[in-house]
Design a protein around this motif. Structure first.
Motif, mmCIF file in Angstrom:
data_model
loop_
_atom_site.group_PDB
_atom_site.id
_atom_site.type_symbol
_atom_site.label_atom_id
_atom_site.label_comp_id
_atom_site.label_asym_id
_atom_site.label_seq_id
_atom_site.Cartn_x
_atom_site.Cartn_y
_atom_site.Cartn_z
ATOM 1 N N SER A 270 -24.322 -14.967 -5.141
ATOM 2 C CA SER A 270 -23.835 -15.796 -4.043
ATOM 3 C C SER A 270 -22.348 -15.592 -3.826
ATOM 4 O O SER A 270 -21.880 -15.509 -2.686
ATOM 5 N N GLU A 271 -21.578 -15.511 -4.922
ATOM 6 C CA GLU A 271 -20.141 -15.300 -4.794
ATOM 7 C C GLU A 271 -19.830 -13.926 -4.218
ATOM 8 O O GLU A 271 -18.890 -13.762 -3.442
ATOM 9 N N ARG A 272 -20.614 -12.926 -4.602
ATOM 10 C CA ARG A 272 -20.369 -11.566 -4.124
ATOM 11 C C ARG A 272 -20.754 -11.407 -2.652
ATOM 12 O O ARG A 272 -20.000 -10.817 -1.864
ATOM 13 N N VAL A 273 -21.922 -11.928 -2.279
ATOM 14 C CA VAL A 273 -22.407 -11.754 -0.916
ATOM 15 C C VAL A 273 -21.838 -12.807 0.025
ATOM 16 O O VAL A 273 -21.546 -12.528 1.194
ATOM 17 N N GLY A 274 -21.630 -14.019 -0.478
ATOM 18 C CA GLY A 274 -21.200 -15.144 0.348
ATOM 19 C C GLY A 274 -22.245 -16.237 0.284
ATOM 20 O O GLY A 274 -23.442 -15.967 0.452
ATOM 21 N N ILE B 116 -28.148 -16.657 2.504
ATOM 22 C CA ILE B 116 -29.352 -17.312 3.012
ATOM 23 C C ILE B 116 -30.199 -16.330 3.814
ATOM 24 O O ILE B 116 -31.404 -16.178 3.572
ATOM 25 N N TRP B 117 -29.573 -15.643 4.783
ATOM 26 C CA TRP B 117 -30.371 -14.705 5.577
ATOM 27 C C TRP B 117 -30.585 -13.377 4.859
ATOM 28 O O TRP B 117 -31.626 -12.725 5.032
ATOM 29 N N VAL B 118 -29.637 -12.974 4.019
ATOM 30 C CA VAL B 118 -29.831 -11.739 3.248
ATOM 31 C C VAL B 118 -31.027 -11.883 2.308
ATOM 32 O O VAL B 118 -31.838 -10.962 2.149
ATOM 33 N N ALA B 119 -31.154 -13.057 1.678
ATOM 34 C CA ALA B 119 -32.264 -13.292 0.751
ATOM 35 C C ALA B 119 -33.611 -13.249 1.461
ATOM 36 O O ALA B 119 -34.637 -12.933 0.842
ATOM 37 N N LEU C 269 -25.733 -18.628 11.109
ATOM 38 C CA LEU C 269 -25.475 -18.200 9.727
ATOM 39 C C LEU C 269 -25.037 -16.742 9.656
ATOM 40 O O LEU C 269 -24.306 -16.357 8.741
ATOM 41 N N ARG C 270 -25.470 -15.926 10.619
ATOM 42 C CA ARG C 270 -25.158 -14.495 10.567
ATOM 43 C C ARG C 270 -23.670 -14.229 10.730
ATOM 44 O O ARG C 270 -23.174 -13.174 10.329
ATOM 45 N N THR C 271 -22.946 -15.183 11.278
ATOM 46 C CA THR C 271 -21.500 -14.998 11.455
ATOM 47 C C THR C 271 -20.693 -15.731 10.384
ATOM 48 O O THR C 271 -19.465 -15.726 10.435
ATOM 49 N N MET C 272 -21.362 -16.360 9.425
ATOM 50 C CA MET C 272 -20.686 -17.108 8.372
ATOM 51 C C MET C 272 -20.772 -16.337 7.060
ATOM 52 O O MET C 272 -21.760 -15.660 6.789
ATOM 53 N N ARG C 273 -19.736 -16.471 6.232
ATOM 54 C CA ARG C 273 -19.794 -15.874 4.889
ATOM 55 C C ARG C 273 -20.080 -16.930 3.837
ATOM 56 O O ARG C 273 -20.919 -16.729 2.962
ATOM 57 N N ASN C 274 -19.375 -18.065 3.899
ATOM 58 C CA ASN C 274 -19.516 -19.095 2.879
ATOM 59 C C ASN C 274 -19.916 -20.427 3.488
ATOM 60 O O ASN C 274 -19.729 -20.661 4.689
ATOM 61 N N LEU C 275 -20.460 -21.297 2.648
ATOM 62 C CA LEU C 275 -20.820 -22.639 3.060
ATOM 63 C C LEU C 275 -19.573 -23.437 3.389
ATOM 64 O O LEU C 275 -18.473 -23.129 2.894
ATOM 65 N N PRO C 276 -19.683 -24.475 4.219
ATOM 66 C CA PRO C 276 -18.524 -25.303 4.536
ATOM 67 C C PRO C 276 -17.953 -25.953 3.284
ATOM 68 O O PRO C 276 -18.664 -26.217 2.316
ATOM 69 N N GLU C 277 -16.678 -26.237 3.306
ATOM 70 C CA GLU C 277 -15.994 -26.736 2.121
ATOM 71 C C GLU C 277 -16.194 -28.216 1.873
ATOM 72 O O GLU C 277 -15.883 -28.716 0.816
ATOM 73 N N SER C 278 -16.674 -28.956 2.845
ATOM 74 C CA SER C 278 -16.853 -30.396 2.649
ATOM 75 C C SER C 278 -18.117 -30.838 3.353
ATOM 76 O O SER C 278 -18.615 -30.173 4.258
#
Length: 369
Positions: free
Chosen positions: A227-231, A236-239, A347-356
């Motif tokens: 998750s840290e490596r891919v984002g 989510i969509w890569v999996a 999700l395809r344009t996001m790398r990480n989950l929101p921070e809050s």
């Protein structure tokens, strides 16, 4: 039946009571019910009607427990620990599914089927004790909640409304439901396929399922690093997309050691389930307000688990009409198609989950067809 009947009320209950106490009560209730089964057998009053009532009641308690436990983790961990925490929960579940049947088989051989339920009761007691040992600060469940009292129907469906107006949660729900439908369709025929089409002996069928479980455990142990490596959002969509070609090993399996191709396909799906479920659950926990997380989780279970019996019936119908291998091709391609819901989403344009755990601006309501 319990998921279809009481998921939505279970979500409302989980949002209104102490979730840890609710889970303990569900564990103790299931322990008592399962203790009654061997006792009824020893007393000579065990019947099929008794079993049906016991299973249905246990199912109701299981729904309440599952809704509460999916809503409790954010109280115990920081946001940055959610992915790792959900991964550990998924790994523990996979491990239980791997060793549980083996232990059950041994106990049945030693104690008999009815007396084996004493072990199940002990397991629920262990769960209740460990939950009681958790020490966490209570959450103000009224924070962010509407002050006015609203109609019961509005409160019950609030989770569904929230999901329907949230583009990413909506995509996740559609993806999970599609996947569940086709996975259960293939699950309904996979043993029959291995035995009839591949001439697999029972021990080899067991090996196939062991390969599948090990795949999920290995990926679960590595899920935080992946998750840290891919984002944490991209995964989510890569999996859902990446393991798809390996699913095709299942209908391509042949008699003899070619049966292991089926195990490879199942292992790929187990890996997908771990990575996708962990990331999707973590996202839902982040963006859902604390006061309605139970109802949102309950809505997801109501729809996703509601697709399971429909998928099983469809798989059996396809196999009876088109043949086992053709039906399996349809099922695995349908499972892979679930990835389209999250691939063609924000999700395809996001790398990480929101921070809050903030709520994104919902889509405006509209009138029309």
């Amino acid at each position: 039946m319990p998921y279809l009947l009481i998921s939505l009320p279970a979500g409302l209950i989980a949002d209104r009571v102490d979730q840890r106490k609710l889970m303990i009560a569900c564990d103790l209730g299931r322990m008592t019910l399962l203790l009654s089964l061997p006792l009824a057998s020893l007393a000579g009053v065990l019947s099929l009607a008794f079993l049906h009532g016991l299973i249905l009641t246990c199912g109701v308690l299981t729904v309440l427990f599952n809704v509460a436990y999916r809503s409790t983790l954010p109280r115990l961990l920081t946001e940055h620990q959610l992915v790792d925490g959900n991964a550990k929960l998924t790994m523990s579940q996979d491990l239980g599914e791997l060793v549980g049947p083996s232990i059950g088989g041994v106990l049945i051989g030693v104690l008999g089927a009815a007396r084996t339920f004493f072990a199940n009761a002990l397991a629920y007691l262990t769960s209740a004790v460990t939950l009681w040992m958790i020490r966490a600060e209570p959450v103000d469940r009224s924070a962010g909640a509407p002050e006015e009292r609203r109609p019961l129907r509005a409160e019950l469906t609030e989770g569904i409304v929230f999901i329907s107006r949230h583009p990413i949660l909506r995509s996740l729900l559609l993806c999970s439901t599609t996947s569940n439908f086709f996975v259960m369709a293939s699950g309904a025929i996979e043993v029959t396929f291995m035995v009839r089409e591949l001439d697999a002996p029972s021990w080899l069928v067991g090996v196939v399922y062991s390969i599948s479980a090990v795949g999920g455990l290995v990926i679960g142990a590595l899920s935080r690093r992946i998750s840290e490596r891919v984002g944490s959002a991209r995964i989510i969509w890569v999996a859902m997309v990446a393991p798809g070609p390996l699913y095709l090993c299942m209908p391509l399996a042949q008699p003899g050691w070619g049966v292991l191709l089926y195990g490879i396909g199942l292992a790929a799906f187990s890996a997908n389930i771990v990575l996708y479920s962990v990331a999707a659950t973590s996202y839902r926990q982040r963006v859902t307000p604390a006061h309605m997380l139970g109802r949102v989780n309950a809505s997801v279970l109501w729809i996703c688990y509601g697709a399971i019996p429909l998928g099983s019936l469809t798989g059996g119908g396809l196999a009876s009409t088109l043949g086992l291998r053709t039906a399996l091709w349809i099922c695995v391609l349908g499972t892979w198609s679930a990835a389209l819901w999250v691939f063609f989403s924000p999700l395809r344009t996001m790398r990480n989950l929101p921070e809050s755990r903030t709520v994104p601006e919902p889509e405006p309501e509209f009138s029309g067809v």
